[in-house]
Design a protein around this motif. Structure first.
Motif, PDB file in Angstrom:
ATOM      1  N   GLY A  61       3.388   8.463   1.591  1.00 49.78           N
ATOM      2  CA  GLY A  61       2.642   7.223   1.397  1.00 49.78           C
ATOM      3  C   GLY A  61       2.294   6.560   2.717  1.00 49.78           C
ATOM      4  O   GLY A  61       1.180   6.059   2.903  1.00 49.78           O
ATOM      5  N   ALA A  62       3.254   6.563   3.655  1.00 49.20           N
ATOM      6  CA  ALA A  62       3.002   5.993   4.986  1.00 49.20           C
ATOM      7  C   ALA A  62       1.939   6.810   5.721  1.00 49.20           C
ATOM      8  O   ALA A  62       1.090   6.254   6.429  1.00 49.20           O
ATOM      9  CB  ALA A  62       4.305   5.965   5.790  1.00 49.20           C
ATOM     10  N   GLU A  63       1.981   8.121   5.536  1.00 47.52           N
ATOM     11  CA  GLU A  63       0.966   8.980   6.161  1.00 47.52           C
ATOM     12  C   GLU A  63      -0.420   8.688   5.582  1.00 47.52           C
ATOM     13  O   GLU A  63      -1.411   8.634   6.323  1.00 47.52           O
ATOM     14  CB  GLU A  63       1.333  10.445   5.926  1.00 47.52           C
ATOM     15  CG  GLU A  63       0.379  11.433   6.589  1.00 47.52           C
ATOM     16  CD  GLU A  63       0.788  12.871   6.359  1.00 47.52           C
ATOM     17  OE1 GLU A  63      -0.083  13.758   6.441  1.00 47.52           O
ATOM     18  OE2 GLU A  63       1.990  13.117   6.087  1.00 47.52           O
ATOM     19  N   SER A  64      -0.486   8.457   4.279  1.00 46.32           N
ATOM     20  CA  SER A  64      -1.760   8.104   3.639  1.00 46.32           C
ATOM     21  C   SER A  64      -2.284   6.776   4.180  1.00 46.32           C
ATOM     22  O   SER A  64      -3.487   6.625   4.437  1.00 46.32           O
ATOM     23  CB  SER A  64      -1.593   8.023   2.122  1.00 46.32           C
ATOM     24  OG  SER A  64      -1.211   9.274   1.582  1.00 46.32           O
ATOM     25  N   LEU A  65      -1.380   5.799   4.347  1.00 45.09           N
ATOM     26  CA  LEU A  65      -1.778   4.509   4.905  1.00 45.09           C
ATOM     27  C   LEU A  65      -2.320   4.680   6.318  1.00 45.09           C
ATOM     28  O   LEU A  65      -3.369   4.118   6.672  1.00 45.09           O
ATOM     29  CB  LEU A  65      -0.582   3.552   4.914  1.00 45.09           C
ATOM     30  CG  LEU A  65      -0.810   2.222   5.642  1.00 45.09           C
ATOM     31  CD1 LEU A  65      -1.871   1.395   4.940  1.00 45.09           C
ATOM     32  CD2 LEU A  65       0.498   1.444   5.767  1.00 45.09           C
ATOM     33  N   TRP A  66      -1.626   5.455   7.136  1.00 47.85           N
ATOM     34  CA  TRP A  66      -2.062   5.660   8.525  1.00 47.85           C
ATOM     35  C   TRP A  66      -3.444   6.306   8.567  1.00 47.85           C
ATOM     36  O   TRP A  66      -4.320   5.885   9.345  1.00 47.85           O
ATOM     37  CB  TRP A  66      -1.044   6.515   9.271  1.00 47.85           C
ATOM     38  CG  TRP A  66      -1.451   6.831  10.682  1.00 47.85           C
ATOM     39  CD1 TRP A  66      -1.922   8.013  11.156  1.00 47.85           C
ATOM     40  CD2 TRP A  66      -1.442   5.927  11.794  1.00 47.85           C
ATOM     41  NE1 TRP A  66      -2.205   7.917  12.500  1.00 47.85           N
ATOM     42  CE2 TRP A  66      -1.920   6.652  12.914  1.00 47.85           C
ATOM     43  CE3 TRP A  66      -1.078   4.592  11.952  1.00 47.85           C
ATOM     44  CZ2 TRP A  66      -2.040   6.056  14.173  1.00 47.85           C
ATOM     45  CZ3 TRP A  66      -1.193   4.012  13.204  1.00 47.85           C
ATOM     46  CH2 TRP A  66      -1.669   4.745  14.300  1.00 47.85           C
ATOM     47  N   ALA A 114       3.016   5.919  -2.563  1.00 47.81           N
ATOM     48  CA  ALA A 114       4.215   6.720  -2.831  1.00 47.81           C
ATOM     49  C   ALA A 114       4.448   6.878  -4.331  1.00 47.81           C
ATOM     50  O   ALA A 114       4.787   7.962  -4.816  1.00 47.81           O
ATOM     51  CB  ALA A 114       5.435   6.086  -2.172  1.00 47.81           C
ATOM     52  N   GLY A 115       4.262   5.788  -5.076  1.00 48.13           N
ATOM     53  CA  GLY A 115       4.427   5.857  -6.524  1.00 48.13           C
ATOM     54  C   GLY A 115       3.423   6.810  -7.162  1.00 48.13           C
ATOM     55  O   GLY A 115       3.761   7.567  -8.074  1.00 48.13           O
ATOM     56  N   ALA A 137       0.831  -1.204   0.000  1.00 45.26           N
ATOM     57  CA  ALA A 137       0.000   0.000   0.000  1.00 45.26           C
ATOM     58  C   ALA A 137       0.867   1.256   0.000  1.00 45.26           C
ATOM     59  O   ALA A 137       0.631   2.197  -0.770  1.00 45.26           O
ATOM     60  CB  ALA A 137      -0.937  -0.007   1.202  1.00 45.26           C
ATOM     61  N   ILE A 138       1.882   1.274   0.857  1.00 44.79           N
ATOM     62  CA  ILE A 138       2.769   2.438   0.922  1.00 44.79           C
ATOM     63  C   ILE A 138       3.484   2.643  -0.408  1.00 44.79           C
ATOM     64  O   ILE A 138       3.609   3.771  -0.910  1.00 44.79           O
ATOM     65  CB  ILE A 138       3.792   2.279   2.061  1.00 44.79           C
ATOM     66  CG1 ILE A 138       3.082   2.342   3.424  1.00 44.79           C
ATOM     67  CG2 ILE A 138       4.880   3.353   1.981  1.00 44.79           C
ATOM     68  CD1 ILE A 138       3.992   2.039   4.603  1.00 44.79           C
TER      69      ILE A 138
END
Length: 444
Positions: free
Chosen positions: A323-328, A133-134, A128-129
């Motif tokens: 990307g990690a922030e979007s996942l969180w 991110a991509g 997901a990240i």
């Protein structure tokens, strides 16, 4: 009966199923590969890596003795480790010699089993990240201050005196960027078809005329929404509602809210043609700051500015962080929604099952590769989260047993594990039946 009338329907159904199978296969393959590769690193031998269930269509044994196979039913997958009685790694088949027990899941140290089981959901989160991110790197970021790039594809009436490279300073006297402003700029602007834009051009301040900042152009369509069912597409421009001409996205929102679910006739501009569709706005539970939800009527579209802003590249390190922030944000919103559904504060229509996910897969694939790939990332995050729930038969259930073993200094009895597994399987099957009924009868 004219059988040709069913061809488009069958084609759409086949496309939806194909999109669903592709999305699910990618997510399952990553999940199961997480179990496999970490198990291998931890000294646990995998006998079978299967993508799908049922009759085997293709198989190949590698040099490590692992059978890689594709099965006929692409609705999941599994890794069967050495000595496992079944694909769920519950119990032993009793065929492993004592000297080889270290290479089995049951005989491996606790840390190795925890790492192997947790790897599946973690790999889903990593996927997901990577996708988020991509997508962020591909899209880029609007330069600061916001700079005009080019006019979007809109009806001929949407003209502007703005030029590429113009830096936005103000609209109708309201600063374009004001960190102290409490209201959104779009809510402050007068509802007029033509506005005055103060921009910086070649070092000088210039006033240029242009259309309303956010017209009724469709930037996104929510899958399984009223707009999606009415075949509204990205790029459509809504020019009238029930015969009343509109030009601002805020006008559309107000008319949709005022209808309170009553049918609306929308006039669309699409590639130079005028179309008419009728749809009924649907009550939607939308997240709000603080973890709360608000029920409002929506047709399921997103808006955008009338122009494309100039963008700048985002580096891979920053993109991974975003990307990690979007996942969180996705995970916390999902857990909050689940909590509100359990206590009855929002509708269970927010919960999708296999039918709803398949329909969403097809809808996102129709919107293009970028939308479909982003959906795979979002679904991967959801699968990873679901697998961490402490329900036996899921990875979280196995981790729950390992937590008991760590505290009690002994494994739970085989009978207790079997009972809990039966309860867990019953819960999962009951939830699946509920979501299928939800998708097909209660919230179609």
């Amino acid at each position: 009966m004219d059988l040709m009338q069913f061809v488009p329907m069958f084609g759409n159904f086949a496309f939806m199923i194909a999109a669903f199978v592709v999305a699910l296969s990618v997510i399952v393959a990553i999940h199961e590969y997480g179990h496999y590769i970490v198990g291998r690193w931890c000294g646990i031998h995998a006998e079978v890596f299967s993508l799908g269930f049922g009759p085997v269509l293709f198989s190949r044994k590698d040099k490590r003795g692992t059978e890689w196979q594709i099965a006929a039913l692409p609705l999941g997958g599994f890794v069967k480790f050495l000595g496992d009685a079944n694909a769920a790694s519950v119990g032993s088949d009793g065929s492993v010699a004592e000297v080889d027990m270290r290479r089995t899941m049951l005989g491996a140290p606790l840390w190795a089993r925890v790492a192997t089981v947790a790897a599946g959901p973690i790999f889903n989160f990593v996927l997901a990240i990577a996708i988020f991110a991509g997508s962020i790197m591909y899209q880029g970021r609007a330069v600061t201050p916001v700079t005009f790039g080019e006019l979007r594809d809109l009806p001929p009436s949407y003209t502007t005196e703005l030029q590429p490279g113009d830096v936005f300073l103000a609209i109708e006297g309201f600063p374009f960027d004001d960190p102290d402003r409490e209201d959104m700029l779009i809510d402050l602007l007068p509802l007029e078809e033509r506005l005055e834009y103060l921009v910086e051009r070649d070092g000088a301040e210039v006033i240029a005329e242009g259309p309303f900042l956010m017209p009724t152009a469709v930037a996104s369509v929510v899958p399984r929404s009223a707009a999606d069912d009415a075949n509204i597409r990205v790029g459509d421009v809504i020019t009238a509602v029930d015969g009343q001409g509109i030009f601002a996205f805020t006008q559309l929102q107000e008319l949709v809210l005022a209808a309170e679910g009553a049918p609306l006739e929308l006039t669309l501009w699409r590639d130079g043609r005028e179309l008419t569709v009728t749809l009924e706005p649907r009550a939607t539970d939308e997240p709000r700051p603080g973890g709360t939800f608000e029920r409002v009527y929506r047709i399921g579209i997103g808006g955008q500015f009338f122009f494309d802003a100039q963008t700048e590249a985002i580096g891979p390190v920053e993109a991974v962080g975003l990307g990690a922030e979007s996942l969180w944000n996705l995970l916390t919103t999902s857990l909050s929604a689940l909590q509100h559904m359990i206590v009855g504060q929002i509708s269970t229509c927010n919960l999708s099952g296999p039918v709803g996910i398949a329909e969403t897969s097809g809808s996102m694939a129709e919107q293009g590769a970028r939308s479909f790939i982003w959906f795979i990332g979002a679904l991967s995050a959801a699968v990873g989260l679901m697998n961490l729930f402490p329900i036996p038969v899921l990875d979280g259930g196995h981790l729950m047993f390992y937590a008991y073993e760590a505290v009690a200094r002994r494994k739970p009895s085989e009978k207790a594990v079997q009972v809990f597994m039966f309860v867990g399987l019953t819960l999962i099957l009951s939830l699946m039946m509920f979501t299928i009924l939800n998708d097909t009868l209660f919230c179609p």
